[in-house]
Design a protein around this motif. Structure first.
Motif, PDB file in Angstrom:
ATOM      1  N   PHE A  13      -5.996-100.323 -56.141  1.00  0.00           N
ATOM      2  CA  PHE A  13      -6.032-101.467 -55.020  1.00  0.00           C
ATOM      3  C   PHE A  13      -5.934-102.463 -55.614  1.00  0.00           C
ATOM      4  CE2 PHE A  13      -7.740 -97.463 -52.835  1.00  0.00           C
ATOM      5  CZ  PHE A  13      -6.366 -96.962 -52.064  1.00  0.00           C
ATOM      6  N   ARG A  90      -3.289 -89.448 -49.988  1.00  0.00           N
ATOM      7  CA  ARG A  90      -2.329 -90.460 -50.807  1.00  0.00           C
ATOM      8  C   ARG A  90      -1.261 -90.681 -50.261  1.00  0.00           C
ATOM      9  NH1 ARG A  90      -4.637 -92.149 -55.457  1.00  0.00           N
ATOM     10  NH2 ARG A  90      -3.007 -91.652 -56.945  1.00  0.00           N
ATOM     11  N   ASP A  97       6.529 -91.108 -56.942  1.00  0.00           N
ATOM     12  CA  ASP A  97       5.272 -90.833 -56.469  1.00  0.00           C
ATOM     13  C   ASP A  97       5.006 -89.455 -56.151  1.00  0.00           C
ATOM     14  OD1 ASP A  97       3.995 -93.284 -56.295  1.00  0.00           O
ATOM     15  OD2 ASP A  97       4.491 -93.826 -54.320  1.00  0.00           O
ATOM     16  N   TYR A 130       4.478-102.002 -54.802  1.00  0.00           N
ATOM     17  CA  TYR A 130       3.857-101.734 -55.880  1.00  0.00           C
ATOM     18  C   TYR A 130       2.884-102.970 -56.133  1.00  0.00           C
ATOM     19  CZ  TYR A 130       6.938 -97.816 -56.953  1.00  0.00           C
ATOM     20  OH  TYR A 130       7.605 -96.570 -56.895  1.00  0.00           O
ATOM     21  N   ALA A 131       1.471-102.587 -56.501  1.00  0.00           N
ATOM     22  CA  ALA A 131       0.467-103.601 -56.594  1.00  0.00           C
ATOM     23  C   ALA A 131       1.123-104.590 -57.943  1.00  0.00           C
ATOM     24  CB  ALA A 131      -0.638-103.238 -56.764  1.00  0.00           C
TER      25      ALA A 131
HETATM   26  P1  ADP Z   1      -0.338 -99.379 -56.565  1.00  0.00           P
HETATM   27  O1  ADP Z   1       0.468 -97.938 -56.815  1.00  0.00           O
HETATM   28  O2  ADP Z   1       0.410-100.089 -55.650  1.00  0.00           O
HETATM   29  O3  ADP Z   1      -0.584 -99.706 -57.823  1.00  0.00           O
HETATM   30  P2  ADP Z   1      -2.626 -97.560 -56.203  1.00  0.00           P
HETATM   31  O4  ADP Z   1      -2.320 -96.954 -57.612  1.00  0.00           O
HETATM   32  O5  ADP Z   1      -3.836 -98.070 -56.216  1.00  0.00           O
HETATM   33  O6  ADP Z   1      -1.721 -98.640 -55.927  1.00  0.00           O
HETATM   34  O7  ADP Z   1      -2.428 -96.589 -55.046  1.00  0.00           O
HETATM   35  C1  ADP Z   1      -3.014 -95.818 -54.482  1.00  0.00           C
HETATM   36  C2  ADP Z   1      -2.502 -94.649 -53.605  1.00  0.00           C
HETATM   37  O8  ADP Z   1      -1.516 -95.676 -52.708  1.00  0.00           O
HETATM   38  C3  ADP Z   1      -1.398 -93.550 -54.317  1.00  0.00           C
HETATM   39  O9  ADP Z   1      -1.218 -92.450 -53.544  1.00  0.00           O
HETATM   40  C4  ADP Z   1      -0.096 -94.544 -53.949  1.00  0.00           C
HETATM   41  O10 ADP Z   1       0.907 -93.588 -54.218  1.00  0.00           O
HETATM   42  C5  ADP Z   1      -0.421 -95.226 -52.526  1.00  0.00           C
HETATM   43  N1  ADP Z   1       0.563 -96.190 -52.407  1.00  0.00           N
HETATM   44  C6  ADP Z   1       0.748 -97.388 -53.147  1.00  0.00           C
HETATM   45  N2  ADP Z   1       1.480 -98.151 -52.713  1.00  0.00           N
HETATM   46  C7  ADP Z   1       2.110 -97.464 -51.688  1.00  0.00           C
HETATM   47  C8  ADP Z   1       3.051 -97.790 -50.737  1.00  0.00           C
HETATM   48  N3  ADP Z   1       3.694 -99.090 -50.894  1.00  0.00           N
HETATM   49  N4  ADP Z   1       3.358 -97.028 -49.741  1.00  0.00           N
HETATM   50  C9  ADP Z   1       2.806 -95.651 -49.557  1.00  0.00           C
HETATM   51  N5  ADP Z   1       1.957 -95.299 -50.504  1.00  0.00           N
HETATM   52  C10 ADP Z   1       1.611 -96.308 -51.442  1.00  0.00           C
END
Ligand code: ADP
Length: 162
Positions: A13, A90, A97, A130-131
């Motif tokens: 996050f 998740r 994903d 995506y972050a």
């Molecule tokens: P990111 O992939 O955005 O860097 P994280 O790795 O912290 O974020 O993701 C934590 C969880 O949130 C994972 O299961 C990831 O697949 C999910 N996730 C991240 N972005 C999204 C999104 N836009 N829609 C649905 N799930 C998401």
């Protein structure tokens, strides 16, 4: 209807965006308590500290009474056991994903067989959020305010000013 069980939603996050909030909202309806676990990793690649990531997510979900946000270290299944959660939530986006979560689920099950993973799909408008891309675009001066909570937008701007 509530299943009366707890779940964790672990991730880095960095920072929380609307796709994460969307998943947290959906999961908060399914579980009695949802504990968002912010991975406490002192990585140089992250934009925000663990405390900043926890606080930003807390603010973004403060309207959801059964959702807590805490930092965690180590393995997600160990964290789940620690907080008495039976499920790991998740999020799934279109594309990569599924393969990643599929592999991860089997690795986690190898560690704690009774633990199960619930994958939820975010709304269509967040499927490509995506972050890493949020940070990249913000650094280049692009406006991503429709994809992140207001407090996160302010935090990114403050971080980039320094
Ligand atoms: P990111 O992939 O955005 O860097 P994280 O790795 O912290 O974020 O993701 C934590 C969880 O949130 C994972 O299961 C990831 O697949 C999910 N996730 C991240 N972005 C999204 C999104 N836009 N829609 C649905 N799930 C998401």
């Amino acid at each position: 209807m509530c299943l009366m069980v707890n779940a964790i939603y672990p991730g880095s996050f960095d920072p929380v965006h609307n796709g994460h909030v969307d998943i947290a909202k959906r999961a908060s309806v399914l579980f009695e308590k949802l504990i968002i676990g912010v991975y406490d990793v002192p990585s140089k690649e992250l934009m925000f500290t663990t405390t900043e990531r926890v606080n930003m997510f807390k603010e973004a979900v403060n309207s959801l009474p059964n959702v807590e946000v805490v930092p965690f270290e180590g393995l997600a299944p160990t964290f789940a056991q620690l907080v008495d959660a039976d499920f790991i939530v998740r999020g799934l986006r279109a594309g990569y994903d599924f393969e990643y979560e599929f592999e991860m689920t089997h690795m986690w099950r190898n560690l704690v067989p009774e633990l199960d993973v619930v994958c939820m799909m975010s709304a269509l408008e967040y499927q490509f959020v995506y972050a890493s891309r949020i940070k990249e675009v913000a650094k280049l001066g692009g406006n991503v305010d429709n994809l992140i909570p207001k407090n996160v937008s302010n935090a990114i701007k403050a971080k980039l000013k320094r």
